[in-house]
Design an enzyme around this catalytic site. Structure first.
Site, PDB file in Angstrom:
ATOM      1  N   GLU A   1       0.829  -1.210   0.000  1.00  0.00           N
ATOM      2  CA  GLU A   1       0.000   0.000   0.000  1.00  0.00           C
ATOM      3  C   GLU A   1       0.864   1.262   0.000  1.00  0.00           C
ATOM      4  OE1 GLU A   1      -3.404  -2.056   2.956  1.00  0.00           O
ATOM      5  OE2 GLU A   1      -1.781  -0.827   3.765  1.00  0.00           O
ATOM      6  N   ASP A  54     -12.033  -6.433  -0.223  1.00  0.00           N
ATOM      7  CA  ASP A  54     -12.830  -7.661  -0.145  1.00  0.00           C
ATOM      8  C   ASP A  54     -14.183  -7.352   0.503  1.00  0.00           C
ATOM      9  OD1 ASP A  54     -10.673  -7.567   2.151  1.00  0.00           O
ATOM     10  OD2 ASP A  54     -12.360  -8.675   3.011  1.00  0.00           O
TER      11      ASP A  54
END
Lengths: 262, 262
Positions: free
Chosen positions: A33, A220
């Site tokens: 990230e 998700d």
């Protein structure tokens, strides 16, 4: 009244809110990230950081427009070589980075699980309104509220209008999966997204009185069909691109503004 | 080889292990647990601690025989006025206290839930052999081990022989109760006692390389009939007396000894 020569807390805070933000601290839990943000803003790693010997924490910094940008990542676990995710690492690195860098504003950016029952889809980026914990159950009066640890993000109505991000509540826990007990608390917390760090960053930032915002991108769907771990790994790279674009937009918006203009 | 004038890490650690322990840091999460130790050793609160403004952490200190005793308690939550229990507070206060006080040895003392299936009874005091987390489920290879976070207490075979305490493994989580998922992990971790701080203290002490031992007294039987919260509150005061007696015995044993003699 504050003694002569000193500024009261409230007056000090008001002054900070009225002068342009100059020093920001981005806290990101995973290398995947962090890397695109480091590259985009050409941040450089500081090898002689003021963090103590032995900790894996990594500090990147650089100048972008009128901003001094710091990015701190908790690094790889010294024994196991995986990203030091979760609330313990996040709280430590937030504490040490605030002490060392005295930021005007913290941006906690990262990926998160989203709830389709609350309208979340893969790739959505949320600007978080409130944070809570969902895995600190202490069923004793008042301790129960301490466990939940509700805190509000710094209010940014103009940023929100400008960027058109989704708004929702974030709930934090140290597990990637979700137990039925976690789920019940997340529903009670009214959360749209869940992560593994946000409420710990918020706790420390609140202790040390640093305004903090949270930018979370959905990798998700927690209340979907696929197992969280599989879906998370599958979408991590693609969703990170959306996250980093949002972080860049936030930084561009912040540049030249005071806290009170966000 | 280390450069001239410097001592290599291994040599430095060996030297520390061979000279008498002089500076100990006791970390206790709750005021009820801390007060009898503070009174017994006539520790005094340091109002001008080196902790930053805004944190509720409390530092007591005093001299006892040849030891400088520090006791740090995370204090009352600034918003809710309850003890700042759990892993986030414990990790922060451990980090800040190690940095400020440079202790030779940490003693993490506190109450815990015990498992009768592992032979625990109310009032038992354990000297912990290993610590783990039980509420950090990350079902991705290697991350799963990071979540468990197994660490060994500093080995103290002579202390154990002298004091005749029970020995067992400790598992840590941020909830006072135990979900079925927690229970499965605690069984896999082979734990005799569960608390809300130990593995976080161990994590930070391991990062900063400070030897740490854990003394935990059983307030409630987790796999018994009574609800944990009710039994915990009922037994807290009485069991704290047993805990404090054990801590006093440990300190008397430590006095005048090197780490390698424990």
């Amino acid at each position: 009244m504050a003694p002569d020569g000193e500024v009261s807390d409230a007056a000090g805070e008001a002054m900070v809110a009225q002068r342009p933000i100059s020093n920001i601290l981005i806290i990101i839990a995973m290398q995947t990230e962090a890397t695109p943000v480091v590259n985009k803003f050409q941040l450089v790693e500081e090898p002689e950081s003021s963090f103590p010997k032995g900790v894996p924490w990594v500090w990147y910094h650089g100048i972008y427009k009128d901003l001094h940008i710091n990015l701190v990542w908790p690094g790889k676990d010294s024994n196991l070589e995986v990203d030091s995710v979760g609330t313990v690492s996040a709280s430590l690195v937030t504490y040490a980075a605030i002490r060392a860098l005295q930021p005007d504003l913290i941006i906690n950016a990262g990926t998160a699980g989203g709830f389709k029952a609350k309208g979340a889809s893969i790739g959505d980026v949320y600007l978080v309104s409130d944070v809570t914990f969902h895995d600190r159950r202490i069923p004793i009066p008042v301790f129960d509220l301490y466990g939940i640890g509700l805190r509000h993000a710094y209010p940014t109505p103009n940023l929100l209008k400008d960027l058109n991000l989704k708004v929702g509540k974030l709930s934090t826990g140290d597990s990637l999966d979700m137990s039925p007990q976690d789920e019940a608390t997340i529903i009670a917390n009214d959360a749209s997204v869940k992560d593994m760090e946000g409420a710990a960053v918020a706790y420390v930032a609140d202790l040390l009185k640093v305004p903090t915002i949270f930018v979370k991108a959905v990798t998700d769907i927690v209340d979907g069909e696929k197992p969280a771990a599989e879906e998370f790994l599958q979408n991590l790279a693609a969703v990170t691109a959306a996250l980093d674009e949002a972080v860049a937009q936030v930084i561009d918006f912040i540049n030249g503004k005071c806290l009170s203009e966000l």
